[in-house]
Design a protein around this motif. Sequence first.
Motif, PDB file in Angstrom:
ATOM      1  N   SER A 145       0.933  -1.194   0.043  1.00 43.15           N
ATOM      2  CA  SER A 145       0.003  -0.073  -0.029  1.00 43.15           C
ATOM      3  C   SER A 145       0.772   1.390   0.179  1.00 43.15           C
ATOM      4  CB  SER A 145      -1.062   0.008   0.961  1.00 43.15           C
ATOM      5  OG  SER A 145      -0.162  -0.124   2.395  1.00 43.15           O
ATOM      6  N   ILE A 168      -7.790  -6.375  -6.005  1.00 40.58           N
ATOM      7  CA  ILE A 168      -8.811  -5.679  -6.344  1.00 40.58           C
ATOM      8  C   ILE A 168     -10.137  -6.240  -6.116  1.00 40.58           C
ATOM      9  CG2 ILE A 168      -9.498  -4.031  -8.084  1.00 40.58           C
ATOM     10  CD1 ILE A 168      -7.067  -2.991  -6.731  1.00 40.58           C
ATOM     11  N   ASN A 171     -11.471  -5.933  -3.109  1.00 44.07           N
ATOM     12  CA  ASN A 171     -11.520  -4.440  -2.292  1.00 44.07           C
ATOM     13  C   ASN A 171     -11.800  -3.614  -3.511  1.00 44.07           C
ATOM     14  OD1 ASN A 171     -10.281  -4.808   0.730  1.00 44.07           O
ATOM     15  ND2 ASN A 171      -9.386  -6.377  -0.766  1.00 44.07           N
ATOM     16  N   LYS A 174     -10.466   0.015  -4.409  1.00 44.58           N
ATOM     17  CA  LYS A 174      -9.008   0.131  -4.740  1.00 44.58           C
ATOM     18  C   LYS A 174      -9.009   0.213  -6.185  1.00 44.58           C
ATOM     19  CE  LYS A 174      -7.108   0.594  -0.582  1.00 44.58           C
ATOM     20  NZ  LYS A 174      -6.785   1.719  -0.114  1.00 44.58           N
ATOM     21  N   GLU A 177      -7.187   2.760  -8.223  1.00 40.80           N
ATOM     22  CA  GLU A 177      -5.615   2.682  -7.826  1.00 40.80           C
ATOM     23  C   GLU A 177      -4.786   1.884  -8.735  1.00 40.80           C
ATOM     24  OE1 GLU A 177      -4.713   2.829  -3.655  1.00 40.80           O
ATOM     25  OE2 GLU A 177      -6.646   3.545  -3.230  1.00 40.80           O
TER      26      GLU A 177
END
Length: 207
Positions: A145, A168, A171, A174, A177
């Motif tokens: 991270s 990903i 989550n 995220k 990102e």
Amino acid sequence: MQELSFNEYPEAWQGFLQACQSCKACELWKSRREIVVYRGSLEAPLMIIGEGPGREEDLQGKPFVGRSGRLLDDALEALEFPETSYHICNIVKCRPPENRAPLEEEALACRRLLSAQFTLVKPRFVLLCGATAFHYFTGRKDPISRARGIFIESKGIEVLPTFHPAYILRNMNKRDELWQDLALMRAKMCERGALVPLRHPLEGVEH
């Protein structure tokens, strides 16, 4: 991209593939169905390195062909990475039991093959997907991270850590990102003449 038969590979690649097939450097060979070597172009400016094969990869003998692979492919396609521009592989070439992360001794045992693969592909850019790839490729222990999205230059190679697509999927907040990191890599490759600019720039990705 069309698959090659064994005899269509260059001689150096044939020797490498045979070395992969016969490898018994760690215990993972005992439970594998297929050795998982690569997907993409034989010589590519970008090498994408993940953790290790999962169930689908073990069945098909190719990296990133399950759900996380489809997510990665969607991003690569949206950002107009040609198939000829990347070579996808993993830290280890055999599936760890229950999809666990590779153990240190397994990663170290497979390093010889990954190094040989690196020499054959000759990448100028490396995308490290996930903490396992980041830790074993760079030797650094920073949390992914914190490390993601920051280029590391090593012997003229531009290395960029990012989240693993499987992370990903768990989550989705995220997801942007991961896309940002792929856009950063694309911009760097354009800057160095390895890719042409996007035909249809995405808002917030390239300007």
